[in-house]
Write an enzyme that holds these catalytic residues in place. Structure first.
Site, short mmCIF file in Angstrom:
data_model
loop_
_atom_site.label_atom_id
_atom_site.label_comp_id
_atom_site.label_asym_id
_atom_site.label_seq_id
_atom_site.Cartn_x
_atom_site.Cartn_y
_atom_site.Cartn_z
N ASN A 9 31.54 43.91 36.80
CA ASN A 9 32.50 43.97 35.70
C ASN A 9 31.70 44.05 34.40
OD1 ASN A 9 34.44 43.59 33.76
ND2 ASN A 9 34.98 41.50 34.37
N LYS A 19 32.79 44.44 31.49
CA LYS A 19 33.54 43.91 30.34
C LYS A 19 33.43 44.90 29.16
CE LYS A 19 32.81 39.37 32.26
NZ LYS A 19 32.71 37.94 32.07
N HIS A 21 41.95 38.86 34.96
CA HIS A 21 40.68 38.20 34.64
C HIS A 21 40.95 37.10 33.60
CE1 HIS A 21 36.66 37.52 33.11
NE2 HIS A 21 36.20 38.07 34.22
N GLU A 60 39.51 36.36 31.00
CA GLU A 60 39.40 36.83 29.61
C GLU A 60 40.66 37.58 29.18
OE1 GLU A 60 35.62 38.70 30.19
OE2 GLU A 60 34.72 36.72 30.42
N GLU A 78 37.06 32.90 40.11
CA GLU A 78 36.14 32.79 38.98
C GLU A 78 36.47 31.55 38.17
OE1 GLU A 78 34.39 36.99 38.04
OE2 GLU A 78 36.10 36.61 36.77
N GLY A 87 29.66 33.39 32.42
CA GLY A 87 28.74 33.62 31.31
C GLY A 87 28.03 32.38 30.82
N SER A 103 28.48 33.56 36.78
CA SER A 103 27.04 33.34 36.72
C SER A 103 26.31 33.65 38.03
CB SER A 103 26.74 31.91 36.25
OG SER A 103 27.24 31.72 34.93
O1 LIG Z 1 33.61 37.15 34.56
C1 LIG Z 1 32.79 37.49 35.40
C2 LIG Z 1 33.00 38.69 36.23
O2 LIG Z 1 34.31 39.15 36.14
C3 LIG Z 1 31.54 36.74 35.58
O3 LIG Z 1 30.74 36.94 34.47
P1 LIG Z 1 29.21 36.46 34.51
O4 LIG Z 1 28.63 37.00 35.81
O5 LIG Z 1 28.59 37.08 33.30
O6 LIG Z 1 29.23 34.97 34.50
#
Ligand SMILES: O=C(CO)COP(=O)(O)O
Length: 249
Positions: free
Chosen positions: A9, A11, A93, A95, A163, A169, A209
């Site tokens: 992803n 983003k 997601h 976010e 997640e 992150g 992560s």
């Molecule tokens: O949100 C994520 C994937 O959709 C995970 O992000 P990270 O791997 O950067 O922690």
């Protein structure tokens, strides 16, 4: 046997030059035994899917609107993602849930739209740190699953990504026991709703992560069928390391 899946992803990261990392990845991993998916920003989807022609890697969207067409400035429909070469779409997601106030019923409507456009839906669930500290994790996940997944989903058209919000992150990950507890609970919940056979076919991805350094141990956890990778999917070497760990698991 469920096919393993490594999904990246990106983003809101990447312009045309990011496709160079994709070329590197394809050269280093021409024939992965797991499914590999890259979900770039919508602006790159068409170019990415052109680039992936003839490879085993697939392209996906990061969100879609629930409607097919209409007056929704700035939005993209599931059919438009499909038209741009996507086979999958990430929905719900954390976010999107926090930045855009998406609740479970919105995620469910979007998932229905995705299935209607022949896209595989990757539906995301996960607790906040406060919810985990309060002992609410399994309840939160159960509510999100019930509310976000439509009745028409099947093992072939649905992927669920766990997640934990606090692991995204941050470089922090749950313990392996905590991941197993949630993934086992997701499988049980799907089984109760869709029956054991259909539930057994749904891939459950862990996200938050994931890096080459922790991928192997995470992929050894019960009911973990792969990963949804953010930051580490932007670099071919890191995403390649995760693909290699998944292939070896
Ligand atoms: O949100 C994520 C994937 O959709 C995970 O992000 P990270 O791997 O950067 O922690």
């Amino acid at each position: 046997m469920r096919r393993k899946m490594a999904a990246g992803n990106w983003k809101m990261n990447g312009t045309a030059e990011a496709l160079g990392e994709v070329d590197k990845l394809l050269a280093a991993h021409p024939a992965p035994s797991c499914d590999v998916l890259i979900c770039p920003p919508a602006t790159l989807l068409h170019r990415l899917s052109d680039r992936l022609q003839g490879s085993a890697v697939r392209a996906g969207g990061q969100d879609c609107h629930a409607a097919e067409t209409g007056a929704h400035t700035g939005d993209v429909s599931a059919a438009m993602l499909r038209d741009a070469g996507a086979t999958h779409v990430i929905l719900g997601h954390s976010e999107r849930r926090s930045d855009h106030g998406e609740a479970d019923d919105t995620v469910r409507a979007k998932t229905e739209a995705a299935l209607g456009a022949d896209l595989v839906a990757i539906v995301c669930v996960g607790e906040t740190e406060a919810q985990r500290d309060a002992g609410e994790t399994l309840g939160v996940i159960s509510t999100q699953l019930k509310g976000s997944i439509p009745d028409g989903a099947s093992g072939e058209t649905l992927v669920v990504a766990y997640e934990p919000v606090w692991a995204i992150g941050t470089g922090r990950t749950p313990t392996l026991d905590q991941i197993a507890e949630v993934h086992d609970a997701i499988r049980a919940e799907l089984s109760e709703r869709f029956g054991a056979e259909a539930a057994d076919a749904v891939r459950l991805l862990y996200g938050g992560s994931v890096k080459p350094a922790n991928a192997e141990e995470i992929f050894g956890v019960s009911n973990v069928d792969g990963a949804l990778v953010g930051g580490a999917s932007l670099k071919a070497d890191d995403f390649g390391g995760i693909i290699a760990a998944l292939d070896a698991s």
